[in-house]
Design an enzyme around this catalytic site. Structure first.
Site, PDB file in Angstrom:
ATOM      1  N   GLU A 399       0.818  -1.217   0.000  1.00  0.00           N
ATOM      2  CA  GLU A 399       0.000   0.000   0.000  1.00  0.00           C
ATOM      3  C   GLU A 399       0.855   1.271   0.000  1.00  0.00           C
ATOM      4  O   GLU A 399       0.599   2.207  -0.757  1.00  0.00           O
ATOM      5  CB  GLU A 399      -0.948   0.012   1.203  1.00  0.00           C
ATOM      6  N   PHE A 422      -9.662  -2.883   0.981  1.00  0.00           N
ATOM      7  CA  PHE A 422     -10.615  -2.463   2.008  1.00  0.00           C
ATOM      8  C   PHE A 422     -10.050  -1.179   2.605  1.00  0.00           C
ATOM      9  O   PHE A 422      -8.832  -1.061   2.761  1.00  0.00           O
ATOM     10  CB  PHE A 422     -10.759  -3.532   3.108  1.00  0.00           C
ATOM     11  N   PHE A 425      -7.217  -1.120   5.135  1.00  0.00           N
ATOM     12  CA  PHE A 425      -5.810  -1.358   4.830  1.00  0.00           C
ATOM     13  C   PHE A 425      -5.052  -0.076   4.495  1.00  0.00           C
ATOM     14  O   PHE A 425      -3.850  -0.105   4.218  1.00  0.00           O
ATOM     15  CB  PHE A 425      -5.674  -2.394   3.702  1.00  0.00           C
ATOM     16  N   ILE A 426      -5.745   1.030   4.518  1.00  0.00           N
ATOM     17  CA  ILE A 426      -5.053   2.300   4.295  1.00  0.00           C
ATOM     18  C   ILE A 426      -4.014   2.532   5.401  1.00  0.00           C
ATOM     19  O   ILE A 426      -3.048   3.267   5.205  1.00  0.00           O
ATOM     20  CB  ILE A 426      -6.059   3.479   4.243  1.00  0.00           C
ATOM     21  N   HIS A 466     -12.273  -5.435   8.393  1.00  0.00           N
ATOM     22  CA  HIS A 466     -12.875  -5.328   7.064  1.00  0.00           C
ATOM     23  C   HIS A 466     -14.191  -4.558   7.141  1.00  0.00           C
ATOM     24  O   HIS A 466     -15.063  -4.727   6.310  1.00  0.00           O
ATOM     25  CB  HIS A 466     -13.147  -6.718   6.473  1.00  0.00           C
TER      26      HIS A 466
END
Ligand SMILES: Cc1ncc(C[n+]2csc(CCOP(=O)(O)OP(=O)(O)O)c2C)c(N)n1
Length: 659
Positions: A399, A422, A425-426, A466
């Site tokens: 990422e 999702f 996950f940032i 999630h």
């Protein structure tokens, strides 16, 4: 002499150019050390003893090839002939610098000189280089990008990710690691376990070399050869330059922890002195010439220092500062023709993205599993076949590096959309969002023409990792725009707008709405403006303010109890349509804000404060916030249902009406 210098085919003029760049860097450094003691510059990270690397790498590249230096690479700036008065002004925070006094030292970029400076976090430089190199590949311009890091910086995840992405995508990047023995006070043995950083190349499937970083001719010759080859056959190469940091991490910190023998050993390998001796021996440089060069540079330094000292200090003006947070642009609303189809939210987003790919011929989309697989939510199904693998890019699970790559693309005027699998996950790419994308335009005028697509939200029993709705992490960061549609029509038009907008946009897509909400949506490409809420229902007794899935909960509850409520769907959170909120509250006298996020520090708190500050005289009741519980979002149904605020909203809305 401590080196074997090999001239190869370098002619005398080139040899002198190389020497002059190193000498000039050294003389500027020496002057800075004096100014520092006099309190005329704030901090100084010395590159004394490492000049051969900055100068050798820079002169080995073409002037229109990008270099991404770090805090000790003055030689890069000098070899690109940046006017000294501008550099000096930059270091003093004066107007003639590169950041209008907004950032310090080498923290700036300049397209004119093809230099992209660092942010403090070290590692992100490497991923940005990937993006610039990717742009070169897409534009087929056969250019090389060189990026620097210290050996300390190679311990960061960004290093691993950037090398991995560059290797997988065959990007023409030269990764230059200056192994100078210490990262602040930490010696290499406490920083990494392998003998040479270059050995790590094997792990990434990448060619790597060890170069004597104090031998300017070895640096210049090797990097010239490698760059020439990479221009023909694009690929990344890892170079480890063995060198030593001769001064403290920064001047104030000293070198007490460095054994004296090491300093003595390396002082004999001084790159400038040794090269000077060599040139003298070869009769390429005479004593007179050397003195002339020194006099010329001393005069140039003093002259430019007085220009810079004579400049006025940067002065604060509110509008100047506020107006440089976002790049302004000429917004032209694109209005569709009337033909519509009844489609789901997921289809609207997919179509909007597809049409944006047609509309912007350079637009690149990147994300995990988005190509052949079509993305985990199938938004990009069929895109690969239509737009090809250069523009529809499957990424490794990196990422941070991919967001940095997107920033590199933006530097080269290429728009990109990054799909986070999702929104949760940032967190693995948080640093570049907050520190590169949000701040670069304000710091040195570099916009981030990037949309981050953020599938988010609960209600699907997906557990703590999630299901989060994490918009508030970004609404509080100046420089980012945040969009959060609740309907297919808005999603399609706002996504197109997000891509048109040259600023970084976080585009939240609530997963529960993807396949449950239908609407008639124009078939054509169209845009909707940011900062305009939509009044979904007119009413007189209470204003309900909401966004995302909460909009649908509010509509349901209001309809169930037949309440004369005015429902505002915010649609964009940054910019926020405060005008619509205030007008409505001034009419109804009561406000309730419903958010899916947990309560404290969420958007509802700020909206509540804004209403209180601006509409106090109109209020007939305290402003009410309703939000999820202050716990991580849980997995099983009953836990999740009770975490989410829908049922509490039903109660609180009725309480507020009765107040
Ligand atoms: C993410 C992050 N952690 C810590 C720091 C503080 N810091 C700044 S420079 C530095 C040492 C860097 O060492 P190295 O990469 O070897 O470069 P050098 O200073 O030796 O040139 C540290 C720890 C930082 N800037 N960013």
């Amino acid at each position: 002499m401590n080196f074997k210098f090999d001239k190869n085919k370098i002619n005398n003029n080139q040899l002198l150019t190389i020497y002059r760049s190193m000498l000039k860097s050294r003389l500027i450094e020496e002057k800075m050390l004096i100014l520092l003691r006099q309190g005329k510059v704030s901090k100084w990270f010395s590159g004394i003893g490492q000049e051969a690397i900055s100068v050798g790498v820079t002169l080995a590249l073409h002037n229109d090839e990008y270099i991404l230096p770090m805090h000790r690479n003055l030689g890069v700036f000098i070899s690109r002939n940046i006017p000294l008065n501008r550099l000096f002004s930059q270091w003093q925070g004066k107007v003639g610098g590169f950041t209008k006094g907004r950032d310090r030292s080498f923290h700036f970029g300049s397209h004119e000189f093809h230099i992209i400076g660092m942010i403090s976090h070290l590692g992100p430089q490497l991923g940005v280089a990937d993006g610039i190199a990717l742009a070169s590949k897409l534009k087929k311009n056969n250019k090389v990008t060189a990026v620097f890091t210290g050996e300390g910086g190679t311990s960061e995840g960004d290093f691993h990710e950037a090398l991995n992405v560059a290797a997988v995508w065959n990007l023409p990047v030269i990764f230059c690691v200056e192994n100078n023995g210490y990262g602040l006070s930490t010696p290499s043995k406490d920083q990494f376990k392998c003998e040479n950083i270059a050995d790590k190349g094997i792990g990434y499937g990448m060619e790597s070399h060890i170069i004597d970083g104090n031998n300017i001719l070895e640096v210049f010759t090797k990097v010239s050869e490698i760059a020439k080859d990479i221009r023909k056959v694009p690929r990344p190469v890892l170079l480890e330059f063995k060198t030593f940091r001769m001064r403290g991490h920064e001047e104030a910190s000293g070198t007490k922890y460095v054994p004296k023998e090491l300093l003595d050993h390396w002082s004999k390998k001084d790159p400038v002195e040794n090269f000077q001796i060599f040139l003298r021996k070869e009769k390429i440089l005479s004593e007179v010439m050397d003195k002339d060069f020194r006099r010329e540079f001393t005069n140039e330094i003093n002259k430019n220092l007085s220009i810079s000292f004579g400049e006025t200090e940067t002065k604060f003006t509110l509008l100047n500062e506020l107006n440089d947070v976002y790049q302004s642009f000429d917004y032209q609303e694109i209005i569709p023709n009337s033909k519509k189809s009844n489609i789901r939210m997921v289809d609207a987003i997919s179509k909007g993205l597809y049409q944006a790919m047609e509309h912007h011929k350079d637009l690149v989309i990147m994300g995990q599993d988005i190509a052949e697989y079509g993305g985990v939510f199938k938004i990009t199904e069929g895109f690969l076949e239509k737009f090809g693998k250069e523009r529809v890019r499957n990424t490794p699970i990196c990422e941070s590096s991919i967001i940095e790559t997107a920033f590199g693309l933006s530097i080269c005027n290429i728009k990109s959309v990054v799909e986070l699998q999702f929104s949760d996950f940032i967190t693995s790419g948080f640093n570049p969002v907050i520190n590169l994308l949000a701040k670069s335009y304000y710091r040195w005028g570099q916009n981030s023409d990037i949309v981050l697509r953020m599938p988010c939200g609960g209600g699907l029993g997906a557990g703590p990792y999630h299901s989060q709705t994490n918009e508030a992490w970004f609404t509080k960061t100046p420089g980012l725009k945040v969009v959060y549609p609740a309907f297919p029509y808005d999603a399609k038009g706002l996504l197109a707008m997000a891509i048109e907008d040259p600023n970084p946009v976080l585009f939240f897509e609530h997963k529960q709405l993807y396949r449950s909400v239908y609407q008639d949506v124009p078939d054509d490409y169209y845009t909707l403006p940011f900062g305009k809420a939509s009044i979904l229902k007119k009413g007189d007794v209470v204003t309900v303010i909401c966004y995302g899935a909460a909009v649908h909960w509010a509509l349901e509850v209001v309809e169930k109890h037949n309440i004369d409520a005015e429902i505002i769907d915010l649609r964009t959170l940054q910019p926020l349509d405060t005008e619509s909120i205030f007008l409505s509250v001034q009419k109804t006298g009561k406000a309730i804000i419903l958010q899916e996020d947990t309560l404290f520090g969420g958007l509802a708190s700020d909206i509540s404060a804004l209403i209180t500050e601006n509409c106090f005289e109109y209020l007939d009741a305290p402003v009410k916030r309703v939000a999820s519980l202050e716990i991580p979002i849980p997995f099983s149904k009953d836990l999740e249902d009770n975490y989410l605020p829908k049922d509490r909203f039903e109660i609180e809305l009725q309480n507020l009406i009765k107040y």
